[in-house]
Motif scaffolding. Structure first.
Motif, PDB file in Angstrom:
ATOM      1  N   GLY A   1       0.860  -1.186   0.000  1.00 40.10           N
ATOM      2  CA  GLY A   1       0.000   0.000   0.000  1.00 40.10           C
ATOM      3  C   GLY A   1       0.898   1.238   0.000  1.00 40.10           C
ATOM      4  O   GLY A   1       0.616   2.237   0.655  1.00 40.10           O
ATOM      5  N   ASP A  19       0.599  -1.823  -4.556  1.00 41.93           N
ATOM      6  CA  ASP A  19      -0.612  -1.027  -4.299  1.00 41.93           C
ATOM      7  C   ASP A  19      -1.688  -1.504  -5.265  1.00 41.93           C
ATOM      8  O   ASP A  19      -1.455  -2.430  -6.068  1.00 41.93           O
ATOM      9  N   HIS A  72      -1.193  -5.329  -6.126  1.00 43.28           N
ATOM     10  CA  HIS A  72      -1.493  -6.331  -5.079  1.00 43.28           C
ATOM     11  C   HIS A  72      -2.593  -5.799  -4.164  1.00 43.28           C
ATOM     12  O   HIS A  72      -2.542  -4.654  -3.718  1.00 43.28           O
ATOM     13  N   ASP A  73      -3.559  -6.651  -3.904  1.00 43.81           N
ATOM     14  CA  ASP A  73      -4.608  -6.342  -2.928  1.00 43.81           C
ATOM     15  C   ASP A  73      -4.184  -6.977  -1.609  1.00 43.81           C
ATOM     16  O   ASP A  73      -4.026  -8.201  -1.523  1.00 43.81           O
ATOM     17  N   PHE A  74      -3.979  -6.139  -0.581  1.00 48.53           N
ATOM     18  CA  PHE A  74      -3.397  -6.692   0.651  1.00 48.53           C
ATOM     19  C   PHE A  74      -4.340  -7.584   1.458  1.00 48.53           C
ATOM     20  O   PHE A  74      -3.956  -8.104   2.495  1.00 48.53           O
ATOM     21  N   ASN A 109       1.516   3.419  -2.165  1.00 46.37           N
ATOM     22  CA  ASN A 109       1.110   4.578  -2.963  1.00 46.37           C
ATOM     23  C   ASN A 109       2.121   4.775  -4.101  1.00 46.37           C
ATOM     24  O   ASN A 109       2.458   3.807  -4.769  1.00 46.37           O
ATOM     25  N   HIS A 167       2.776   1.819   5.829  1.00 42.30           N
ATOM     26  CA  HIS A 167       2.717   3.205   6.315  1.00 42.30           C
ATOM     27  C   HIS A 167       1.299   3.734   6.081  1.00 42.30           C
ATOM     28  O   HIS A 167       0.823   3.723   4.943  1.00 42.30           O
ATOM     29  N   HIS A 168       0.652   4.191   7.132  1.00 37.86           N
ATOM     30  CA  HIS A 168      -0.713   4.723   7.021  1.00 37.86           C
ATOM     31  C   HIS A 168      -1.682   3.682   6.470  1.00 37.86           C
ATOM     32  O   HIS A 168      -2.583   4.023   5.705  1.00 37.86           O
ATOM     33  N   HIS A 171       6.935   7.056  -2.388  1.00 37.03           N
ATOM     34  CA  HIS A 171       7.814   8.050  -1.756  1.00 37.03           C
ATOM     35  C   HIS A 171       8.636   7.467  -0.603  1.00 37.03           C
ATOM     36  O   HIS A 171       9.767   7.876  -0.390  1.00 37.03           O
TER      37      HIS A 171
HETATM   38  C1  LIG Z   1      -3.329   6.216   3.332  1.00 36.27           C
HETATM   39  S1  LIG Z   1      -2.586   5.600   1.902  1.00 36.27           S
HETATM   40  C2  LIG Z   1      -0.933   5.337   2.415  1.00 36.27           C
HETATM   41  C3  LIG Z   1       0.034   5.376   1.295  1.00 36.27           C
HETATM   42  C4  LIG Z   1       1.499   5.275   1.673  1.00 36.27           C
HETATM   43  N1  LIG Z   1       1.788   4.055   2.370  1.00 36.27           N
HETATM   44  C5  LIG Z   1       1.881   6.478   2.499  1.00 36.27           C
HETATM   45  O1  LIG Z   1       1.969   6.386   3.722  1.00 36.27           O
HETATM   46  O2  LIG Z   1       2.061   7.549   1.947  1.00 36.27           O
HETATM   47  C6  LIG Z   1      -3.233   4.004   1.789  1.00 36.27           C
HETATM   48  C7  LIG Z   1      -2.768   3.260   0.563  1.00 36.27           C
HETATM   49  O3  LIG Z   1      -3.346   1.949   0.608  1.00 36.27           O
HETATM   50  C8  LIG Z   1      -3.741   1.618  -0.694  1.00 36.27           C
HETATM   51  N2  LIG Z   1      -4.760   0.567  -0.608  1.00 36.27           N
HETATM   52  C9  LIG Z   1      -6.038   0.686  -0.194  1.00 36.27           C
HETATM   53  N3  LIG Z   1      -6.652  -0.494  -0.240  1.00 36.27           N
HETATM   54  C10 LIG Z   1      -5.743  -1.390  -0.672  1.00 36.27           C
HETATM   55  C11 LIG Z   1      -5.763  -2.789  -0.893  1.00 36.27           C
HETATM   56  N4  LIG Z   1      -6.870  -3.502  -0.674  1.00 36.27           N
HETATM   57  N5  LIG Z   1      -4.643  -3.377  -1.296  1.00 36.27           N
HETATM   58  C12 LIG Z   1      -3.507  -2.670  -1.526  1.00 36.27           C
HETATM   59  N6  LIG Z   1      -3.408  -1.336  -1.319  1.00 36.27           N
HETATM   60  C13 LIG Z   1      -4.515  -0.708  -0.902  1.00 36.27           C
HETATM   61  C14 LIG Z   1      -4.238   2.908  -1.279  1.00 36.27           C
HETATM   62  O4  LIG Z   1      -4.285   2.890  -2.679  1.00 36.27           O
HETATM   63  C15 LIG Z   1      -3.231   3.899  -0.723  1.00 36.27           C
HETATM   64  O5  LIG Z   1      -2.143   4.096  -1.594  1.00 36.27           O
END
Ligand SMILES: C[S@@+](CC[C@H](N)C(=O)[O-])C[C@H]1O[C@@H](n2cnc3c(N)ncnc32)[C@H](O)[C@@H]1O
Length: 455
Positions: free
Chosen positions: A286, A311, A338-340, A288, A355-356, A291
């Motif tokens: 995830g 992501d 990838h879907d987590f 994003n 992260h987040h 960065h």
């Molecule tokens: C709040 S953002 C955090 C992004 C990055 N880790 C950061 O801290 O800047 C959450 C991220 O989770 C991704 N995300 C949401 N659902 C997801 C899923 N089922 N599988 C993978 N990624 C997912 C979103 O696309 C997004 O990029």
């Protein structure tokens, strides 16, 4: 003796407490006496706060370099304003000045006002000239500029003449401008419905991604991330906000937060995978637009092992091309859709980094996400790194508390305290927390875990 900056900084984490000698005994309160509305909100703290500020030689500090000193002075200045303002002034600032502030900034972004102001090195320009450049009613623009100047977002240089400051120049950058659009389109329609949603639920916390102030405010059965992924604009603005949020924060893998050289690079097993491929150092799940991986590369340019960014497809599709150019060590970041909630495809990596992510999901969903990662972790070797707030039981920073409320509104989720983290990770997921790293004070830290070995 004057307190050190460090003492002041730690004192700041929460509310400054002025010396007892400055406190005044509170007189009895009569709710029918409305004269209270025109008296300072906390007069008893004013002289203590002034003494606190005066007790350090701020003039010697380079505020562009010394973040702790800057945050400390900012906190004291904010506390002083809050103490000096009267309830009437606080009210009008909240409900009038700041709401019109937000929307006039959005108008300025949408009409390219701030780009026009920044032209010619930000030289002063009249409202008439700016109105012509952005095809705007000059009288209306004059009224908007007047308000933005009164809120210190632009500088008035003469009658009807303005120039940008660093804030209004930053409004031309995509992270800051996109963040305003993200809040206007996605977050505020959710937050302004919080009170209605809570009333219909007898003031119980939302705990699901499908029934919360976000779904109520947007009248949708889709979750936040489904809505974000549904249009290119939403994705762009959300990604912009993730970049803006992280800018200027201490790097997650630096020694002031998490000593990644000691904890990850040392002990990395460089032997090839069974299929002959390079072993993986770090999977940003995830992640994003990458960065945090870029931060890792800039701190450890010759790191061993591969880096993987995972992501959803809509996000991976817009990862910047620079991410896939060769790294200083000749390797590449691998992009992976990838879907987590599904099995983790990278097995036995040195570290899985989130992260987040956890703060976007209620506990039961966090357990589902973590169980997929745990199955891929090599016991005694792989580490799970969670980069998030650990909210202290006392003196929480506004940077953590506002985020906690927005996580509740958008996802039915939360920021977590140390106890809540231990309950989720150790009791809920069978992980062992090896350490919680980071400076605190509203700055996120790293929670490092490994698979708990069976007794
Ligand atoms: C709040 S953002 C955090 C992004 C990055 N880790 C950061 O801290 O800047 C959450 C991220 O989770 C991704 N995300 C949401 N659902 C997801 C899923 N089922 N599988 C993978 N990624 C997912 C979103 O696309 C997004 O990029």
């Amino acid at each position: 003796m004057a307190p050190s900056i460090q003492e002041l900084y730690h004192d700041f984490v929460g509310n400054d407490v002025p010396n007892a000698k400055h406190r005044r005994s509170s007189s009895s309160f009569d709710p029918n006496d409305i004269s209270i509305n025109a008296r300072p909100c906390d007069l008893g703290r004013v002289s203590g706060l002034i003494d606190d500020i005066a007790s350090y030689n701020w003039g010697d500090i380079d505020f562009s370099q010394d973040r702790n000193a800057r945050i400390s002075l900012l906190s004291k200045a904010r506390s002083l304003i809050a103490a000096l303002e009267t309830p009437r002034e606080t009210l009008l600032r909240h409900i009038g000045a700041e709401t019109s502030n937000f929307y006039t900034i959005v108008i300025g972004i949408e009409t390219n006002l701030f780009h026009e102001m920044a032209k010619d090195n930000g030289s002063p320009k009249t409202a008439t000239r700016l109105a012509e450049a952005i095809s705007f009613d000059p009288d209306l623009l004059r009224r908007i500029l007047r308000h933005l100047a009164s809120m210190n977002h632009i500088i008035q240089t003469g009658e009807d003449e303005y120039r940008p400051n660093n804030f209004s120049k930053a409004l031309t950058t995509s992270p800051i401008a996109g963040s305003y659009q993200f809040y206007r389109n996605i977050c505020l329609p959710s937050m302004i419905n919080l009170h209605k949603w809570l009333k219909t639920k007898s003031y119980q916390s939302p705990t699901t991604t499908i029934d919360n102030p976000f779904t109520f405010g947007h009248q949708t059965s889709q979750t936040f991330f489904e809505v974000i992924g549904s249009t290119a604009k939403n994705t762009e603005h959300f990604n912009d906000h993730m970049v803006a949020y992280c800018q200027g924060q201490p790097a997650w893998c630096s020694n002031s937060v998490y000593p990644a050289a000691d904890r990850l690079i040392s002990g990395f097993d460089a032997s090839p995978q069974p299929d002959g491929s390079d072993p993986v150092m770090l999977v940003d799940i995830g992640g994003n637009v990458g960065h945090d991986l870029q931060t890792f590369v800039s701190h450890y340019p010759s790191h061993p092992g591969r880096l993987v960014l995972q992501d959803l497809p809509s996000v991976i599709a817009v990862a910047p091309p620079s991410l896939t150019s060769p790294l200083p060590n000749g390797k590449y970041v691998q992009l992976q859709e990838h879907d987590f909630f599904t099995p983790q495809p990278v097995v036995g990596a040195r570290a899985y980094y989130l992260h987040h992510i956890m703060h976007d999901w209620p506990d039961d969903k966090c357990v589902s996400i973590l169980s997929q990662i745990k199955k891929a972790m090599k016991p005694g070797y792989s580490r799970l790194l969670i980069n998030e707030q650990v909210i202290p039981e006392k003196k929480a920073s506004w940077e953590a508390t506002y985020l906690d409320l927005y996580m509740m509104v958008l996802f039915g989720a939360r920021e977590r305290t140390e106890k809540e983290w231990l309950r989720l990770l150790e009791d809920g997921c069978g992980l062992k927390v090896l350490g919680m790293y980071g400076p605190g004070g509203g700055v996120e830290g790293i929670i490092e875990c490994e698979v708990a070995l069976e007794e």
